[in-house]
Design an enzyme around this catalytic site. Structure first.
Site, short mmCIF file in Angstrom:
data_model
loop_
_atom_site.label_atom_id
_atom_site.label_comp_id
_atom_site.label_asym_id
_atom_site.label_seq_id
_atom_site.Cartn_x
_atom_site.Cartn_y
_atom_site.Cartn_z
N GLU A 103 0.84 -1.20 0.00
CA GLU A 103 0.00 0.00 0.00
C GLU A 103 0.87 1.25 0.00
OE1 GLU A 103 -3.12 -0.25 -0.45
OE2 GLU A 103 -3.55 -2.32 0.10
N TYR A 108 -14.02 -16.34 -16.33
CA TYR A 108 -13.46 -16.65 -15.01
C TYR A 108 -13.00 -18.11 -14.90
CZ TYR A 108 -12.00 -15.71 -10.37
OH TYR A 108 -11.20 -15.55 -9.28
N LEU A 118 -17.91 -10.52 -4.76
CA LEU A 118 -18.18 -9.27 -4.04
C LEU A 118 -17.38 -8.14 -4.66
CD1 LEU A 118 -18.18 -10.46 -0.35
CD2 LEU A 118 -20.06 -9.36 -1.54
P1 NAD Z 1 -8.08 -6.97 -2.90
O1 NAD Z 1 -7.59 -6.24 -4.10
O2 NAD Z 1 -9.11 -6.29 -2.05
O3 NAD Z 1 -6.86 -7.37 -1.92
C1 NAD Z 1 -5.59 -7.71 -2.40
C2 NAD Z 1 -4.58 -7.67 -1.27
O4 NAD Z 1 -3.30 -8.08 -1.80
C3 NAD Z 1 -4.34 -6.26 -0.65
O5 NAD Z 1 -4.11 -6.40 0.73
C4 NAD Z 1 -3.05 -5.81 -1.35
O6 NAD Z 1 -2.29 -4.85 -0.61
C5 NAD Z 1 -2.32 -7.13 -1.41
N1 NAD Z 1 -1.24 -7.17 -2.41
C6 NAD Z 1 -1.32 -7.08 -3.76
N2 NAD Z 1 -0.09 -7.21 -4.31
C7 NAD Z 1 0.79 -7.38 -3.28
C8 NAD Z 1 2.19 -7.57 -3.19
N3 NAD Z 1 2.97 -7.64 -4.27
N4 NAD Z 1 2.74 -7.69 -1.96
C9 NAD Z 1 1.99 -7.62 -0.83
N5 NAD Z 1 0.65 -7.47 -0.85
C10 NAD Z 1 0.06 -7.35 -2.07
O7 NAD Z 1 -8.61 -8.38 -3.45
P2 NAD Z 1 -9.68 -9.46 -2.97
O8 NAD Z 1 -10.82 -9.40 -3.91
O9 NAD Z 1 -9.90 -9.42 -1.52
O10 NAD Z 1 -8.89 -10.80 -3.36
C11 NAD Z 1 -8.21 -11.62 -2.45
C12 NAD Z 1 -8.33 -13.07 -2.89
O11 NAD Z 1 -9.73 -13.45 -2.85
C13 NAD Z 1 -7.89 -13.32 -4.35
O12 NAD Z 1 -7.26 -14.57 -4.42
C14 NAD Z 1 -9.21 -13.36 -5.10
O13 NAD Z 1 -9.12 -14.09 -6.30
C15 NAD Z 1 -10.08 -14.06 -4.08
N6 NAD Z 1 -11.54 -13.93 -4.28
C16 NAD Z 1 -12.10 -12.72 -4.54
C17 NAD Z 1 -13.49 -12.67 -4.77
C18 NAD Z 1 -14.17 -11.35 -5.08
O14 NAD Z 1 -15.29 -11.37 -5.57
N7 NAD Z 1 -13.57 -10.23 -4.76
C19 NAD Z 1 -14.27 -13.83 -4.72
C20 NAD Z 1 -13.66 -15.04 -4.42
C21 NAD Z 1 -12.28 -15.08 -4.21
#
Ligand code: NAD
Length: 399
Positions: free
Chosen positions: A75, A235, A273
């Site tokens: 961040e 997806y 979400l």
């Molecule tokens: P998000 O973008 O809200 O969170 C991503 C996180 O990764 C953040 O904390 C960010 O700072 C961190 N990050 C990114 N690159 C980084 C790096 N190089 N080093 C350290 N930290 C890093 O995403 P999210 O939607 O919460 O996704 C998280 C997981 O959940 C993913 O695997 C996603 O595929 C999965 N997921 C998401 C959904 C959805 O609908 N959003 C649904 C099912 C599963």
């Protein structure tokens, strides 16, 4: 400074520190209102802990389970004249609330894919906690630098084999149009798997195991998504789906590696979400808007915090993880309810720009999106001057 949203396509380039703190507090309140989580882990490492599912996992572990937490994220801190990213302010608020409740919380801002970050976290675990008993892997990133070779991989969101054409929502103006996404080319699949697959999850667990910082019975979880057939070309059957398949390969490998500790690795399939990551996927925002409408009407709608609370409380630590035929935890069960999906299928065919607000929860989509950046929260004075340079208490200020 006075902070207003600045939206550029599917990102907001500003974040409101007080609004982000309020968003975190609301999540804490949800978890606390449900009471303590029995048998919860006590020392939890969350990789990707600042936003979305990772932040909610950290909140559920800390405020539901009373866990000490370590969080890793990437961040940007704010300055007096420029806002930081939402994840920075979320973490500042999380740590403040954790401190107030007497909970250990330490955070690390940098590249989770690097060897250096893994070593820094291991050193901190050794110094402060001795071991951890739960590792949550929740990274979402468009690129990854492989630590040994220095090669930079880039992930893409593309179908495989043929062009995918479907309805799409312009989330800025509410126009329902059509999008055509050409298929993956060259090594797009391998690149996407290298970023969003399980390779780095395995490297983290290998490093933690080798350092002896995983406790007896450690559980580790990575997050996945499956969704309905209408999104499969982009997806589940697309480049990102191949990366999610790779997570399952690594989950099985980690099960074997954790067996001597009586540990267990899981893939949890979560609900679609609005998060910073999901808003970048074509077609998905229209599906999410339809989904919110149907699930809110049925009273089954959850946000990331309700999902992660249910994951910890009713699956991971309940003694009843209820795995599916492939051994995955499914907290997308309410999303995938056949009645929910039948309604969405019907509305998917009908939805257009004119009836969007009637058939889909576009207002809900937009307000969820703004809340990710701390905007639109009740009780926040958006006309007030706010401190945009606030620190994350456990992160030393840069010299
Ligand atoms: P998000 O973008 O809200 O969170 C991503 C996180 O990764 C953040 O904390 C960010 O700072 C961190 N990050 C990114 N690159 C980084 C790096 N190089 N080093 C350290 N930290 C890093 O995403 P999210 O939607 O919460 O996704 C998280 C997981 O959940 C993913 O695997 C996603 O595929 C999965 N997921 C998401 C959904 C959805 O609908 N959003 C649904 C099912 C599963």
């Amino acid at each position: 400074m006075i902070v207003a949203p600045k939206i550029r396509g599917f990102i907001c380039t500003t974040a409101h520190p007080v609004g982000c703190a309020q968003h975190v507090q609301q999540q804490i309140d949800v978890v606390k209102s449900r009471g303590p989580i029995s048998n919860a882990p006590k020392k939890v490492l969350v990789i990707g802990s600042s936003t979305g599912y990772g932040l909610s996992s950290r909140i559920a572990a800390a405020f539901g389970g009373g866990a000490a937490t370590l969080g890793v994220f990437f961040e940007r801190p704010g300055a007096a004249d420029r806002t930081g990213t939402a994840g920075w302010y979320n973490t500042a608020a999380f740590e403040k609330a954790a401190q107030a409740d007497g909970l250990y919380a330490r955070s690390f801002n940098g590249d989770a894919y690097s060897d250096a970050m893994k070593q820094t976290v291991i050193d901190a675990i050794k110094a402060d906690l001795g071991q951890v008993d739960c590792v949550i892997y929740s990274l979402a990133s468009p690129r990854r630098t492989e630590p040994k070779t220095g090669e930079v991989f880039k992930s893409v969101l593309k179908p495989i084999g043929e062009t995918y054409t479907n309805k799409n929502l312009n989330t800025t103006n509410g126009e329902v149009n059509e999008v055509s996404i050409p298929p993956a080319q060259g090594d797009d699949v391998e690149q996407t798997v290298a970023v969003m697959g399980g390779a780095d999850w395995e490297l983290w667990l290998d490093a933690l195991l080798a350092a002896g910082v995983l406790a007896e019975g450690t559980r580790t979880v990575a997050y996945s998504y499956i969704g309905p057939e209408l999104t499969w070309p982009i997806y589940k059957n697309g480049t990102i789906g191949k990366a999610k398949e790779d997570l399952e390969r690594v989950q099985r490998a980690l099960d074997t590696k954790l067996a001597p500790l009586n540990g267990k690795a899981w893939v949890s399939v979560n609900k679609a979400l609005v998060t910073q990551a999901s808003s970048a996927i074509p077609v998905v925002p229209l599906y999410i808007s339809l989904l919110y409408q149907v699930m809110k009407a049925r009273g089954t709608h959850e946000d990331t915090i309700e999902q992660m609370d249910r994951l910890f409380r009713d699956r991971l630590y309940s003694g009843h993880p209820q795995p599916d035929e492939a051994g995955r935890i499914r907290v997308d069960d309410w999303e995938m309810d056949p009645e929910v999906q039948a309604l969405i299928d019907q509305r998917w065919n009908e939805v257009d720009t004119a009836n969007l607000k009637e058939l889909a929860d576009f207002d809900g989509y937009q307000s969820s999106f703004l809340r990710l950046f701390g905007f639109g929260l009740d009780g926040v004075d958006y006309t007030a001057d706010v401190d945009t340079a606030l620190p994350v208490p456990s992160i030393p200020a840069e010299a």
